[in-house]
Design a protein around this motif. Structure first.
Motif, PDB file in Angstrom:
ATOM      1  N   LEU A  63      43.739  27.794 -14.597  1.00 37.92           N
ATOM      2  CA  LEU A  63      43.594  28.954 -13.725  1.00 37.92           C
ATOM      3  C   LEU A  63      43.162  30.172 -14.546  1.00 37.92           C
ATOM      4  O   LEU A  63      43.653  30.395 -15.643  1.00 37.92           O
ATOM      5  CB  LEU A  63      44.953  29.252 -13.075  1.00 37.92           C
ATOM      6  N   ALA A  64      42.230  30.941 -13.986  1.00 35.04           N
ATOM      7  CA  ALA A  64      41.852  32.211 -14.637  1.00 35.04           C
ATOM      8  C   ALA A  64      42.243  33.331 -13.680  1.00 35.04           C
ATOM      9  O   ALA A  64      43.420  33.660 -13.550  1.00 35.04           O
ATOM     10  CB  ALA A  64      40.372  32.197 -14.994  1.00 35.04           C
TER      11      ALA A  64
ATOM     12  N   ILE B 279      37.948  42.009  -7.105  1.00 36.13           N
ATOM     13  CA  ILE B 279      37.598  40.605  -7.417  1.00 36.13           C
ATOM     14  C   ILE B 279      36.913  40.551  -8.782  1.00 36.13           C
ATOM     15  O   ILE B 279      37.185  39.664  -9.598  1.00 36.13           O
ATOM     16  CB  ILE B 279      36.675  40.025  -6.307  1.00 36.13           C
TER      17      ILE B 279
ATOM     18  N   ALA C 137      27.612  30.043  -5.733  1.00 34.82           N
ATOM     19  CA  ALA C 137      28.185  30.757  -6.887  1.00 34.82           C
ATOM     20  C   ALA C 137      27.123  31.672  -7.487  1.00 34.82           C
ATOM     21  O   ALA C 137      26.063  31.218  -7.930  1.00 34.82           O
ATOM     22  CB  ALA C 137      28.675  29.756  -7.922  1.00 34.82           C
TER      23      ALA C 137
ATOM     24  N   GLY D 165      42.176  33.291 -10.442  1.00 36.02           N
ATOM     25  CA  GLY D 165      42.814  32.746  -9.236  1.00 36.02           C
ATOM     26  C   GLY D 165      42.118  33.155  -7.945  1.00 36.02           C
ATOM     27  O   GLY D 165      42.616  32.879  -6.853  1.00 36.02           O
TER      28      GLY D 165
ATOM     29  N   ASN E   4      33.919  30.859 -11.742  1.00 40.68           N
ATOM     30  CA  ASN E   4      32.801  30.749 -10.797  1.00 40.68           C
ATOM     31  C   ASN E   4      32.021  29.451 -11.055  1.00 40.68           C
ATOM     32  O   ASN E   4      31.657  28.741 -10.107  1.00 40.68           O
ATOM     33  CB  ASN E   4      31.895  31.971 -10.990  1.00 40.68           C
TER      34      ASN E   4
ATOM     35  N   CYS F  12      33.195  26.663 -12.715  1.00 42.44           N
ATOM     36  CA  CYS F  12      34.030  25.466 -12.522  1.00 42.44           C
ATOM     37  C   CYS F  12      34.310  25.206 -11.043  1.00 42.44           C
ATOM     38  O   CYS F  12      34.527  24.070 -10.644  1.00 42.44           O
ATOM     39  CB  CYS F  12      35.350  25.602 -13.287  1.00 42.44           C
TER      40      CYS F  12
ATOM     41  N   VAL G 243      29.521  40.436  -6.849  1.00 45.02           N
ATOM     42  CA  VAL G 243      30.577  39.456  -6.576  1.00 45.02           C
ATOM     43  C   VAL G 243      31.753  40.168  -5.904  1.00 45.02           C
ATOM     44  O   VAL G 243      32.378  41.050  -6.503  1.00 45.02           O
ATOM     45  CB  VAL G 243      31.051  38.757  -7.872  1.00 45.02           C
ATOM     46  N   GLY G 244      32.016  39.791  -4.679  1.00 49.90           N
ATOM     47  CA  GLY G 244      33.181  40.325  -3.953  1.00 49.90           C
ATOM     48  C   GLY G 244      33.239  41.838  -3.966  1.00 49.90           C
ATOM     49  O   GLY G 244      32.348  42.524  -3.493  1.00 49.90           O
TER      50      GLY G 244
ATOM     51  N   GLU H 184      40.102  19.180 -20.186  1.00 48.87           N
ATOM     52  CA  GLU H 184      39.119  20.055 -20.841  1.00 48.87           C
ATOM     53  C   GLU H 184      39.195  21.464 -20.260  1.00 48.87           C
ATOM     54  O   GLU H 184      39.406  21.636 -19.056  1.00 48.87           O
ATOM     55  CB  GLU H 184      37.696  19.537 -20.614  1.00 48.87           C
TER      56      GLU H 184
ATOM     57  N   LEU I 175      33.286  18.552 -15.988  1.00 48.71           N
ATOM     58  CA  LEU I 175      34.543  18.859 -16.691  1.00 48.71           C
ATOM     59  C   LEU I 175      35.493  17.664 -16.592  1.00 48.71           C
ATOM     60  O   LEU I 175      35.725  17.151 -15.502  1.00 48.71           O
ATOM     61  CB  LEU I 175      35.195  20.083 -16.029  1.00 48.71           C
TER      62      LEU I 175
HETATM   63  C1  FAD Z   1      37.231  38.273  -1.362  1.00 47.45           C
HETATM   64  C2  FAD Z   1      36.444  37.362  -2.254  1.00 47.45           C
HETATM   65  C3  FAD Z   1      35.096  37.604  -2.442  1.00 47.45           C
HETATM   66  C4  FAD Z   1      34.335  36.755  -3.255  1.00 47.45           C
HETATM   67  N1  FAD Z   1      33.010  37.025  -3.420  1.00 47.45           N
HETATM   68  C5  FAD Z   1      32.250  36.220  -4.192  1.00 47.45           C
HETATM   69  C6  FAD Z   1      30.866  36.474  -4.343  1.00 47.45           C
HETATM   70  O1  FAD Z   1      30.314  37.440  -3.820  1.00 47.45           O
HETATM   71  N2  FAD Z   1      30.151  35.617  -5.126  1.00 47.45           N
HETATM   72  C7  FAD Z   1      30.724  34.546  -5.753  1.00 47.45           C
HETATM   73  O2  FAD Z   1      30.021  33.804  -6.446  1.00 47.45           O
HETATM   74  N3  FAD Z   1      32.052  34.287  -5.627  1.00 47.45           N
HETATM   75  C8  FAD Z   1      32.816  35.090  -4.868  1.00 47.45           C
HETATM   76  N4  FAD Z   1      34.155  34.840  -4.725  1.00 47.45           N
HETATM   77  C9  FAD Z   1      34.741  33.681  -5.388  1.00 47.45           C
HETATM   78  C10 FAD Z   1      35.434  33.986  -6.737  1.00 47.45           C
HETATM   79  O3  FAD Z   1      35.880  35.322  -6.810  1.00 47.45           O
HETATM   80  C11 FAD Z   1      34.504  33.717  -7.934  1.00 47.45           C
HETATM   81  O4  FAD Z   1      33.997  32.401  -7.882  1.00 47.45           O
HETATM   82  C12 FAD Z   1      35.233  33.952  -9.267  1.00 47.45           C
HETATM   83  O5  FAD Z   1      34.282  34.097 -10.297  1.00 47.45           O
HETATM   84  C13 FAD Z   1      36.191  32.820  -9.600  1.00 47.45           C
HETATM   85  O6  FAD Z   1      36.793  33.092 -10.861  1.00 47.45           O
HETATM   86  P1  FAD Z   1      38.363  32.967 -11.094  1.00 47.45           P
HETATM   87  O7  FAD Z   1      38.605  33.276 -12.511  1.00 47.45           O
HETATM   88  O8  FAD Z   1      39.124  33.745 -10.099  1.00 47.45           O
HETATM   89  O9  FAD Z   1      38.546  31.398 -10.810  1.00 47.45           O
HETATM   90  P2  FAD Z   1      39.916  30.633 -10.448  1.00 47.45           P
HETATM   91  O10 FAD Z   1      40.243  30.800  -9.015  1.00 47.45           O
HETATM   92  O11 FAD Z   1      40.966  30.954 -11.427  1.00 47.45           O
HETATM   93  O12 FAD Z   1      39.429  29.129 -10.712  1.00 47.45           O
HETATM   94  C14 FAD Z   1      38.358  28.573  -9.969  1.00 47.45           C
HETATM   95  C15 FAD Z   1      38.207  27.093 -10.363  1.00 47.45           C
HETATM   96  O13 FAD Z   1      37.799  26.971 -11.717  1.00 47.45           O
HETATM   97  C16 FAD Z   1      38.779  26.292 -12.518  1.00 47.45           C
HETATM   98  N5  FAD Z   1      38.796  27.052 -13.788  1.00 47.45           N
HETATM   99  C17 FAD Z   1      38.899  28.395 -13.902  1.00 47.45           C
HETATM  100  N6  FAD Z   1      38.735  28.757 -15.195  1.00 47.45           N
HETATM  101  C18 FAD Z   1      38.547  27.611 -15.885  1.00 47.45           C
HETATM  102  C19 FAD Z   1      38.314  27.323 -17.265  1.00 47.45           C
HETATM  103  N7  FAD Z   1      38.211  28.307 -18.188  1.00 47.45           N
HETATM  104  N8  FAD Z   1      38.155  26.039 -17.640  1.00 47.45           N
HETATM  105  C20 FAD Z   1      38.243  25.045 -16.704  1.00 47.45           C
HETATM  106  N9  FAD Z   1      38.456  25.249 -15.396  1.00 47.45           N
HETATM  107  C21 FAD Z   1      38.589  26.520 -14.982  1.00 47.45           C
HETATM  108  C22 FAD Z   1      40.039  26.316 -11.698  1.00 47.45           C
HETATM  109  O14 FAD Z   1      40.860  25.186 -11.949  1.00 47.45           O
HETATM  110  C23 FAD Z   1      39.511  26.288 -10.267  1.00 47.45           C
HETATM  111  O15 FAD Z   1      39.159  24.981  -9.911  1.00 47.45           O
HETATM  112  C24 FAD Z   1      34.954  35.653  -3.915  1.00 47.45           C
HETATM  113  C25 FAD Z   1      36.329  35.422  -3.730  1.00 47.45           C
HETATM  114  C26 FAD Z   1      37.068  36.265  -2.919  1.00 47.45           C
HETATM  115  C27 FAD Z   1      38.543  36.010  -2.748  1.00 47.45           C
END
Ligand code: FAD
Length: 273
Positions: free
Chosen positions: A23-24, A96, A113, A26, A105, A107, A91-92, A155, A151
Protein backbone atom coordinates in the motif's frame (compact mmCIF):
# COMPACT_ATOMS: atom_id res chain seq x y z
CA UNK A 1 -1.42 -7.08 10.48
CA UNK A 2 0.05 -3.71 9.40
CA UNK A 3 3.73 -3.36 8.45
CA UNK A 4 5.34 0.05 8.11
CA UNK A 5 9.04 -0.63 7.49
CA UNK A 6 11.62 2.15 7.23
CA UNK A 7 14.29 0.22 5.31
CA UNK A 8 14.07 -1.50 1.96
CA UNK A 9 15.63 -4.68 3.39
CA UNK A 10 12.84 -4.88 5.95
CA UNK A 11 10.19 -4.05 3.34
CA UNK A 12 11.24 -6.89 1.02
CA UNK A 13 11.24 -9.27 4.00
CA UNK A 14 7.75 -8.10 5.03
CA UNK A 15 6.62 -8.50 1.40
CA UNK A 16 7.17 -12.26 1.80
CA UNK A 17 4.24 -12.44 4.24
CA UNK A 18 1.46 -14.61 2.87
CA UNK A 19 -1.26 -12.67 0.96
CA UNK A 20 0.37 -9.34 1.88
CA UNK A 21 -0.94 -6.27 0.04
CA UNK A 22 1.44 -3.41 -0.68
CA UNK A 23 0.00 0.00 0.00
CA UNK A 24 1.18 3.54 -0.76
CA UNK A 25 -1.34 6.42 -0.72
CA UNK A 26 -4.31 4.03 -0.55
CA UNK A 27 -6.30 6.24 -2.95
CA UNK A 28 -7.09 3.28 -5.21
CA UNK A 29 -7.01 0.58 -2.55
CA UNK A 30 -9.37 2.06 0.07
CA UNK A 31 -12.15 3.22 -2.28
CA UNK A 32 -12.18 -0.31 -3.73
CA UNK A 33 -12.59 -1.75 -0.23
CA UNK A 34 -15.88 0.11 0.17
CA UNK A 35 -16.98 -0.31 3.79
CA UNK A 36 -15.04 -3.57 4.25
CA UNK A 37 -11.98 -3.67 6.47
CA UNK A 38 -8.87 -5.10 4.77
CA UNK A 39 -8.76 -8.89 5.31
CA UNK A 40 -5.10 -9.24 4.27
CA UNK A 41 -1.85 -8.05 5.86
CA UNK A 42 -0.94 -4.51 4.72
CA UNK A 43 2.59 -3.41 3.88
CA UNK A 44 2.79 0.39 3.83
CA UNK A 45 5.85 1.45 1.80
CA UNK A 46 5.54 5.22 2.28
CA UNK A 47 8.12 5.39 5.12
CA UNK A 48 10.79 3.28 3.41
CA UNK A 49 14.01 5.25 3.27
CA UNK A 50 14.84 6.35 -0.31
CA UNK A 51 11.52 5.26 -1.80
CA UNK A 52 10.07 8.78 -2.16
CA UNK A 53 11.36 11.58 -4.36
CA UNK A 54 12.76 12.21 -7.81
CA UNK A 55 16.52 12.03 -8.28
CA UNK A 56 19.05 12.40 -11.08
CA UNK A 57 21.00 9.24 -11.88
CA UNK A 58 24.05 8.77 -14.10
CA UNK A 59 21.90 7.79 -17.06
CA UNK A 60 18.58 9.51 -16.42
CA UNK A 61 16.01 10.06 -13.71
CA UNK A 62 14.64 7.95 -10.89
CA UNK A 63 11.11 8.41 -9.58
CA UNK A 64 11.02 6.52 -6.27
CA UNK A 65 8.25 3.98 -5.74
CA UNK A 66 6.63 6.06 -2.99
CA UNK A 67 6.77 9.39 -4.84
CA UNK A 68 3.42 11.15 -4.68
CA UNK A 69 2.06 13.27 -7.50
CA UNK A 70 2.75 16.53 -5.64
CA UNK A 71 6.45 15.62 -5.24
CA UNK A 72 6.62 14.99 -8.97
CA UNK A 73 4.94 18.31 -9.79
CA UNK A 74 7.50 20.16 -7.62
CA UNK A 75 10.55 18.29 -8.98
CA UNK A 76 13.06 20.19 -11.10
CA UNK A 77 12.86 18.32 -14.41
CA UNK A 78 13.55 19.12 -18.08
CA UNK A 79 10.74 20.10 -20.51
CA UNK A 80 10.45 16.50 -21.72
CA UNK A 81 8.70 15.85 -18.38
CA UNK A 82 6.14 18.65 -18.85
CA UNK A 83 3.59 16.13 -20.17
CA UNK A 84 4.00 13.91 -17.10
CA UNK A 85 3.72 16.94 -14.80
CA UNK A 86 0.59 18.11 -16.63
CA UNK A 87 -0.92 14.65 -16.10
CA UNK A 88 0.04 14.80 -12.40
CA UNK A 89 -1.75 18.14 -11.99
CA UNK A 90 -4.95 16.60 -13.33
CA UNK A 91 -4.99 13.51 -11.11
CA UNK A 92 -8.00 13.84 -8.81
CA UNK A 93 -7.52 16.85 -6.57
CA UNK A 94 -4.63 18.31 -4.57
CA UNK A 95 -5.51 15.98 -1.66
CA UNK A 96 -5.28 12.96 -3.97
CA UNK A 97 -2.02 14.28 -5.46
CA UNK A 98 -0.55 14.62 -1.93
CA UNK A 99 -1.28 10.98 -1.08
CA UNK A 100 -1.47 9.04 -4.36
CA UNK A 101 1.73 7.79 -5.94
CA UNK A 102 2.97 7.22 -9.47
CA UNK A 103 3.81 3.61 -8.58
CA UNK A 104 0.33 3.00 -7.17
CA UNK A 105 -1.18 4.37 -10.38
CA UNK A 106 0.93 1.92 -12.42
CA UNK A 107 0.33 -1.11 -10.18
CA UNK A 108 -3.41 -0.49 -10.16
CA UNK A 109 -3.23 -0.89 -13.97
CA UNK A 110 -6.38 0.97 -14.90
CA UNK A 111 -6.77 1.64 -18.66
CA UNK A 112 -7.43 5.26 -17.60
CA UNK A 113 -4.30 5.60 -15.41
CA UNK A 114 -3.04 9.08 -16.22
CA UNK A 115 0.66 8.39 -15.67
CA UNK A 116 0.92 5.69 -18.30
CA UNK A 117 0.83 7.59 -21.65
CA UNK A 118 3.43 10.21 -20.60
CA UNK A 119 5.68 7.54 -19.08
CA UNK A 120 5.40 5.47 -22.29
CA UNK A 121 6.58 8.47 -24.31
CA UNK A 122 9.52 8.77 -21.88
CA UNK A 123 10.46 5.08 -22.47
CA UNK A 124 10.14 4.48 -18.73
CA UNK A 125 11.21 1.26 -17.04
CA UNK A 126 9.98 -0.09 -13.73
CA UNK A 127 12.29 -1.44 -11.02
CA UNK A 128 10.83 -4.42 -9.14
CA UNK A 129 12.52 -5.54 -5.93
CA UNK A 130 12.13 -8.71 -3.88
CA UNK A 131 14.29 -10.93 -1.70
CA UNK A 132 15.70 -12.37 -4.99
CA UNK A 133 17.04 -8.94 -6.01
CA UNK A 134 16.03 -6.27 -8.51
CA UNK A 135 14.74 -6.58 -12.05
CA UNK A 136 14.13 -3.81 -14.58
CA UNK A 137 11.37 -4.03 -17.15
CA UNK A 138 10.01 -1.63 -19.80
CA UNK A 139 6.71 -0.15 -18.61
CA UNK A 140 5.08 -1.39 -21.84
CA UNK A 141 5.89 -4.99 -20.76
CA UNK A 142 4.88 -4.45 -17.13
CA UNK A 143 1.28 -3.57 -17.95
CA UNK A 144 -0.43 -6.73 -19.18
CA UNK A 145 -4.11 -5.78 -19.26
CA UNK A 146 -6.96 -4.30 -17.25
CA UNK A 147 -5.78 -4.53 -13.60
CA UNK A 148 -3.04 -6.98 -14.66
CA UNK A 149 0.68 -6.39 -14.29
CA UNK A 150 3.85 -8.46 -14.35
CA UNK A 151 4.37 -7.81 -10.61
CA UNK A 152 5.02 -11.08 -8.79
CA UNK A 153 3.82 -11.86 -5.26
CA UNK A 154 6.45 -10.52 -2.88
CA UNK A 155 7.74 -7.87 -5.30
CA UNK A 156 7.65 -4.12 -4.66
CA UNK A 157 7.77 -1.50 -7.39
CA UNK A 158 10.67 0.44 -5.94
CA UNK A 159 11.24 2.99 -8.72
CA UNK A 160 10.40 4.18 -12.19
CA UNK A 161 13.47 4.94 -14.31
CA UNK A 162 13.44 7.38 -17.20
CA UNK A 163 16.45 7.41 -19.54
CA UNK A 164 18.18 10.74 -20.17
CA UNK A 165 15.98 13.08 -22.17
CA UNK A 166 17.63 16.46 -22.64
CA UNK A 167 15.91 17.57 -25.84
CA UNK A 168 12.27 17.79 -26.79
CA UNK A 169 9.01 19.19 -25.53
CA UNK A 170 6.13 17.17 -24.23
CA UNK A 171 2.44 17.68 -23.63
CA UNK A 172 -0.56 15.86 -22.17
CA UNK A 173 -4.24 16.25 -23.06
CA UNK A 174 -7.00 14.66 -21.00
CA UNK A 175 -10.62 14.66 -22.07
CA UNK A 176 -13.14 14.28 -19.27
CA UNK A 177 -16.72 15.29 -18.71
CA UNK A 178 -15.55 18.15 -16.44
CA UNK A 179 -12.24 19.84 -15.60
CA UNK A 180 -11.28 18.29 -12.23
CA UNK A 181 -11.85 15.04 -10.33
CA UNK A 182 -12.56 13.19 -13.50
CA UNK A 183 -11.64 9.86 -15.04
CA UNK A 184 -10.31 10.20 -18.58
CA UNK A 185 -12.57 9.51 -21.54
CA UNK A 186 -9.43 9.67 -23.65
CA UNK A 187 -5.92 10.99 -23.08
CA UNK A 188 -2.91 11.73 -25.19
CA UNK A 189 0.77 12.27 -24.38
CA UNK A 190 3.37 13.42 -26.88
CA UNK A 191 7.11 14.05 -26.82
CA UNK A 192 8.40 15.97 -29.82
CA UNK A 193 11.88 16.96 -30.95
CA UNK A 194 12.30 19.59 -33.66
CA UNK A 195 15.23 20.49 -35.88
CA UNK A 196 15.15 23.40 -38.35
CA UNK A 197 11.39 23.75 -37.91
CA UNK A 198 10.62 20.09 -38.69
CA UNK A 199 9.82 17.22 -36.37
CA UNK A 200 12.83 14.91 -36.13
CA UNK A 201 11.59 12.62 -33.35
CA UNK A 202 8.01 11.97 -32.26
CA UNK A 203 6.56 9.80 -29.54
CA UNK A 204 2.79 9.58 -29.18
CA UNK A 205 0.82 7.52 -26.65
CA UNK A 206 -2.92 7.21 -26.11
CA UNK A 207 -4.71 6.07 -22.94
CA UNK A 208 -8.28 5.03 -22.05
CA UNK A 209 -8.81 3.74 -25.60
CA UNK A 210 -7.50 0.16 -25.14
CA UNK A 211 -6.98 -2.17 -22.16
CA UNK A 212 -3.45 -0.78 -21.82
CA UNK A 213 -2.31 2.64 -23.09
CA UNK A 214 -0.38 2.36 -26.35
CA UNK A 215 2.30 4.13 -28.37
CA UNK A 216 1.34 4.75 -32.01
CA UNK A 217 4.51 3.85 -33.99
CA UNK A 218 3.04 4.35 -37.50
CA UNK A 219 1.98 7.89 -36.59
CA UNK A 220 5.31 8.58 -34.89
CA UNK A 221 7.13 7.65 -38.09
CA UNK A 222 4.79 9.68 -40.35
CA UNK A 223 5.26 12.76 -38.15
CA UNK A 224 9.01 12.89 -38.78
CA UNK A 225 9.88 15.57 -41.33
CA UNK A 226 6.62 17.47 -40.81
CA UNK A 227 6.46 21.13 -39.81
CA UNK A 228 2.69 21.26 -39.33
CA UNK A 229 0.33 18.55 -38.20
CA UNK A 230 -3.19 19.73 -39.10
CA UNK A 231 -5.07 16.87 -40.77
CA UNK A 232 -2.13 14.49 -40.48
CA UNK A 233 -3.63 11.98 -38.04
CA UNK A 234 -5.74 9.47 -39.99
CA UNK A 235 -8.01 6.61 -38.83
CA UNK A 236 -5.27 4.17 -39.99
CA UNK A 237 -2.91 5.63 -37.39
CA UNK A 238 -5.47 4.77 -34.68
CA UNK A 239 -6.30 1.27 -35.98
CA UNK A 240 -4.50 -0.56 -33.12
CA UNK A 241 -6.77 1.08 -30.52
CA UNK A 242 -9.82 -0.78 -29.22
CA UNK A 243 -11.90 1.73 -27.27
CA UNK A 244 -15.05 0.55 -25.50
CA UNK A 245 -18.52 2.03 -25.10
CA UNK A 246 -19.10 2.95 -21.46
CA UNK A 247 -20.84 5.54 -19.30
CA UNK A 248 -18.13 8.07 -20.04
CA UNK A 249 -18.27 7.89 -23.84
CA UNK A 250 -18.86 5.65 -26.84
CA UNK A 251 -16.04 3.94 -28.72
CA UNK A 252 -16.74 6.01 -31.84
CA UNK A 253 -16.68 9.27 -29.83
CA UNK A 254 -13.35 8.31 -28.31
CA UNK A 255 -11.86 7.63 -31.75
CA UNK A 256 -13.29 10.85 -33.14
CA UNK A 257 -11.75 13.09 -30.45
CA UNK A 258 -8.30 11.56 -30.65
CA UNK A 259 -7.07 13.13 -33.88
CA UNK A 260 -7.71 16.74 -32.75
CA UNK A 261 -6.35 15.96 -29.27
CA UNK A 262 -3.11 14.57 -30.72
CA UNK A 263 -2.76 17.44 -33.18
CA UNK A 264 -3.35 20.05 -30.48
CA UNK A 265 -0.80 18.43 -28.18
CA UNK A 266 1.84 18.34 -30.92
CA UNK A 267 1.08 21.89 -32.05
CA UNK A 268 1.57 23.02 -28.43
CA UNK A 269 5.04 21.43 -28.47
CA UNK A 270 5.92 22.97 -31.85
CA UNK A 271 5.04 26.43 -30.52
CA UNK A 272 7.52 26.12 -27.63
CA UNK A 273 10.67 28.27 -28.06
C1 FAD B 1 -11.20 11.00 -5.81
C2 FAD B 1 -10.19 10.27 -6.64
C3 FAD B 1 -9.79 10.81 -7.85
C4 FAD B 1 -8.87 10.13 -8.66
N1 FAD B 1 -8.49 10.70 -9.84
C5 FAD B 1 -7.61 10.06 -10.64
C6 FAD B 1 -7.24 10.63 -11.88
O1 FAD B 1 -7.67 11.71 -12.26
N2 FAD B 1 -6.36 9.93 -12.65
C7 FAD B 1 -5.83 8.73 -12.26
O2 FAD B 1 -5.03 8.15 -13.00
N3 FAD B 1 -6.16 8.18 -11.06
C8 FAD B 1 -7.03 8.81 -10.26
N4 FAD B 1 -7.39 8.26 -9.05
C9 FAD B 1 -6.83 6.97 -8.66
C10 FAD B 1 -5.60 7.05 -7.72
O3 FAD B 1 -5.60 8.25 -6.96
C11 FAD B 1 -4.27 6.97 -8.49
O4 FAD B 1 -4.24 5.81 -9.29
C12 FAD B 1 -3.07 6.97 -7.53
O5 FAD B 1 -1.91 7.30 -8.25
C13 FAD B 1 -2.90 5.64 -6.82
O6 FAD B 1 -1.75 5.71 -5.99
P1 FAD B 1 -1.77 5.22 -4.48
O7 FAD B 1 -0.41 5.41 -3.95
O8 FAD B 1 -2.87 5.83 -3.72
O9 FAD B 1 -2.08 3.66 -4.71
P2 FAD B 1 -2.65 2.61 -3.64
O10 FAD B 1 -4.12 2.75 -3.51
O11 FAD B 1 -1.85 2.64 -2.40
O12 FAD B 1 -2.31 1.25 -4.42
C14 FAD B 1 -2.88 0.99 -5.69
C15 FAD B 1 -2.46 -0.43 -6.13
O13 FAD B 1 -1.06 -0.50 -6.34
C16 FAD B 1 -0.43 -1.42 -5.43
N5 FAD B 1 0.83 -0.73 -5.04
C17 FAD B 1 0.92 0.55 -4.61
N6 FAD B 1 2.22 0.89 -4.48
C18 FAD B 1 2.94 -0.21 -4.83
C19 FAD B 1 4.33 -0.49 -4.90
N7 FAD B 1 5.26 0.46 -4.63
N8 FAD B 1 4.73 -1.71 -5.30
C20 FAD B 1 3.79 -2.66 -5.60
N9 FAD B 1 2.47 -2.46 -5.55
C21 FAD B 1 2.04 -1.24 -5.18
C22 FAD B 1 -1.44 -1.66 -4.35
O14 FAD B 1 -1.32 -2.96 -3.79
C23 FAD B 1 -2.76 -1.51 -5.08
O15 FAD B 1 -3.06 -2.68 -5.78
C24 FAD B 1 -8.31 8.89 -8.22
C25 FAD B 1 -8.72 8.35 -6.98
C26 FAD B 1 -9.63 9.03 -6.20
C27 FAD B 1 -10.04 8.44 -4.87
Amino acid sequence: MYFQPTTLDQAVQDAQTERVRILAGGTDFYPMQGDRLPDVPILDVTRVDGMAGVTRTTDGWRIGGATCWSDLIRADLPPAFDGLKAAAKEVGSVQIQNAGTVAGNLCNASPAADSVPPLLTLDAQVELTSTSGKRLMPLADFLLGVRKTALRQGEILTAVHVPDVRAGHSAFRKLGSRKYLVISIAMVAVLIEVQSGKICKARVAVGACSPVAQRLPALESDLCGQGKVAGLVTPDHLSTLTPIDDVRGSASYRLEVLAPMIEQAITGCLEQP
